[in-house]
Design an enzyme around this catalytic site. Structure first.
Site, mmCIF file in Angstrom:
data_model
loop_
_atom_site.group_PDB
_atom_site.id
_atom_site.type_symbol
_atom_site.label_atom_id
_atom_site.label_comp_id
_atom_site.label_asym_id
_atom_site.label_seq_id
_atom_site.Cartn_x
_atom_site.Cartn_y
_atom_site.Cartn_z
ATOM 1 N N TYR A 147 0.634 -1.171 0.098
ATOM 2 C CA TYR A 147 -0.005 0.166 0.016
ATOM 3 C C TYR A 147 1.013 1.317 -0.094
ATOM 4 C CZ TYR A 147 -4.977 -1.441 0.104
ATOM 5 O OH TYR A 147 -6.227 -1.961 -0.320
ATOM 6 N N HIS A 192 2.648 6.213 -2.888
ATOM 7 C CA HIS A 192 2.864 7.648 -2.903
ATOM 8 C C HIS A 192 2.836 8.303 -4.266
ATOM 9 C CE1 HIS A 192 4.339 7.063 1.216
ATOM 10 N NE2 HIS A 192 3.284 7.891 1.472
#
Length: 602
Positions: free
Chosen positions: A374, A377
């Site tokens: 996850y 960015h």
């Protein structure tokens, strides 16, 4: 290791699915065959890629406290008592699990953690040279992801002592020398020097329970509650109050920005709308009853939106769209689900909500590998062109730094929420790939005044936490490793750059770099390697939670609550609180897809 579906039939099924995936690729198959292969892959992942850390040496953990009758129909603030037989499972302060065998979790030496130099990896491979947009989605995708992460996982505040010291090249313009990256906090439940791989704890709850709205301890929850009608506090101008106590101020927590506060505000108002609906049907209910039932409804609605709208938007291959919607509605489909409800006990046919709860033989926990995949960015833009929802006229241009930390509060005061939502809905996020990491996050100034290169930090964190590097990770997921840099990526320039940074050693390539460089399936904004953890953990968060399985009933949620979950989408939530955005959402099937601009109607 799980004992899930360990029969000759399923062993043969998963072996065939793995063979077809490696030789053909699930994404290159016709939809029905691709779905069958994904079912086999998820079964194999459930069998082999759930590993329990709770049995490693422990000096005690968080106390779930005594059971009460109210906990049967309400989520606890700290996540305790979700599993009534194992009350500490998944509560705040318990360990992250793993998706790789514990003997594959390396405690890398300090030399290995710093090699290749994380700052060099950041500068040479990740720096955004030109913004590459993900044109099939909008920037609500980026805001939503951060909003979710603030509910899912956090390793906590890093200690000030013993930071990692990262050497800097002579031409590096970094403003602080040496570069220092704080360490991940140690596991406070682990005896020092105990055998086995190191563990860390999640300071948030592991459950999908809306804690980014409701708080994760009694103080936080007391602050957000209005104290009457089950409601949450909202100021007269529509914004959320901020506590005077700096320890509770979310704007000073790393990761706070306009995107997360925008969505927290939206779903706080959604909670209050649910309360009003329940109060009309149950006028004798007190503040606590209305609050707890509304929390159940909003948490489930958020889980549904993530499952059937956000994730299919960012991985929009026809096979994955069908598979992800089947997690919620089953392969029988939403229309039949709404008409007849569950027609089968099978999660594949009728979906996970309301099915039988299942931990697959391994106590539930989010995993360090889930955290690692996850790290997306690149979704964040550096430049934000805020425009008017009324006519698409310019309002103001912001750099990302203006939207983050305490500075975000001024933007939230100066710009209407409808203009912010409209701007996010019409701006594309970045594609999750090499050379697309936002410069604002490579040169990020934290609220405490220190600077941080989040790209270097992301690389270092996976090493520090023992997440296997790219090729080892793929082997453990039964994927073919890259034997050469040219096999890793079909971009010849990237292959040369990666070879140089990793001194020609393909086995040293970090997970993040490999995932950013590899070929993506059609419609994907991120990698197929990351997707393997998604298909395992996205369903597991639903399967293991009694409030999404056996307790997903009218008796617990109320008939009105279940109808609210079934009848609403991200678009309907936005329009309930911002009806002025209807022209921008007209004809948009998924609110995470690009909205129409009000200037042209396109």
């Amino acid at each position: 290791m799980s004992t899930y579906r360990q029969t000759p039939f399923w062993r043969a099924y998963t072996a065939l699915a793995g063979h077809l995936d490696r030789t053909v690729g699930w994404d290159r198959m016709p939809l029905p065959l691709g779905l069958a292969v994904l079912i086999g892959l998820r079964t194999a992942l459930r069998q082999d890629n759930l590993h329990d850390t709770s049995g490693l040496p422990s000096a005690g953990g968080p106390d779930p406290g005594p059971a009460t009758a109210d906990q049967r129909v309400a989520r606890t603030v700290d996540g305790a008592h979700n599993d009534l037989d194992q009350p500490a499972m998944g509560m705040a302060g318990t360990r992250f699990g793993r998706n790789v065998p514990l003997d594959a979790v390396r405690d890398e030496s300090p030399e290995d953690v710093l090699h290749p130099n994380p700052r060099e990896v950041s500068r040479a491979l990740l720096t955004r040279t030109a913004f590459v947009p993900a044109t099939s989605v909008n920037s609500l995708v980026a805001a939503w992801l951060q909003f979710m992460i603030r509910d899912w996982f956090s390793h906590g505040t890093s200690p000030a002592d013993r930071p990692w010291t990262v050497p800097l090249a002579a031409d590096d313009p970094w403003p602080e020398r040496p570069m220092q990256i704080p360490r991940t906090p140690d596991d406070p439940t682990r005896p020092a020097g105990s055998p086995g791989p190191q563990t860390r704890v999640n300071v948030l709850t592991h459950w999908w329970d809306g804690s980014q709205i409701y708080g994760v301890d009694a103080r936080e929850q007391a602050f957000v509650r209005a104290g009457h009608g089950g409601l949450l506090r909202v100021l007269d101008d529509g914004r959320l109050p901020l506590p005077e106590d700096a320890d509770l101020d979310p704007s000073r927590v790393p990761g706070f920005w306009v995107g997360t506060e925008m969505l927290r505000t939206l779903f706080t108002r959604e909670h209050n709308a649910v309360c009003s609906r329940l109060a009309a049907s149950y006028p004798t209910w007190d503040d606590e009853a209305l609050f707890q039932r509304a929390r159940l409804v909003v948490a489930a609605l958020i889980a549904k939106l993530h499952t059937v709208e956000w994730t299919p938007a960012v991985i929009s291959h026809p096979t994955t769209v069908t598979a992800l919607r089947a997690n919620w509605f089953g392969l029988a489909g939403e229309r039949l689900h709404r008409l007849l409800g569950r027609i089968s006990e099978s999660e594949a046919i009728s979906g996970i909500p309301g099915s039988r709860r299942d931990h697959y033989g391994v106590p539930f926990a989010l995993t360090e590998e889930f955290v690692a995949v996850y790290r997306m960015h690149p979704l964040i833009r550096d430049d934000w062109d805020v425009r008017s929802a009324a006519d698409d006229s310019p309002v103001r241009e912001y750099a990302f730094g203006d939207l983050a930390g305490p500075k975000a509060l001024k933007v939230l005061a100066d710009v209407s929420m409808s203009d912010l939502l409209y701007s996010f809905g019409t701006l594309p996020p970045g594609l999750v790939e090499m050379h697309n990491f936002p410069r604002a996050l490579q040169e990020f100034e934290r609220s405490d005044g220190h600077h941080q290169d989040l790209a270097a930090t992301d690389i270092l964190r996976s090493r520090e936490l023992g997440v296997p590097r790219y090729n080892a990770f793929r082997r453990l997921l039964r994927l073919r490793p890259a034997s050469t840099f040219e096999e890793l990526t079909d971009n010849a320039d990237w292959a040369r750059e990666i070879r140089r940074v990793y001194d020609g050693d393909i086995e040293k390539v970090d997970l993040t770099v490999g995932m950013f460089a590899e070929r993506k399936p059609r419609g994907f904004a991120f990698s197929d390697t990351a997707f393997r953890i998604f298909i395992l953990m996205a369903s597991r968060r639903l399967n293991s939670d009694r409030f999404f399985t056996e307790y997903f009933t009218p008796e617990v949620y109320t008939p009105e609550g279940l109808a609210w979950i079934a009848d609403n989408s991200m678009a309907s939530v936005v329009l309930r609180h911002h009806p002025e955005l209807r022209p921008a959402l007209a004809g948009v099937g998924n609110a995470f897809a690009p909205w129409r601009t009000t200037a042209t109607g396109r």
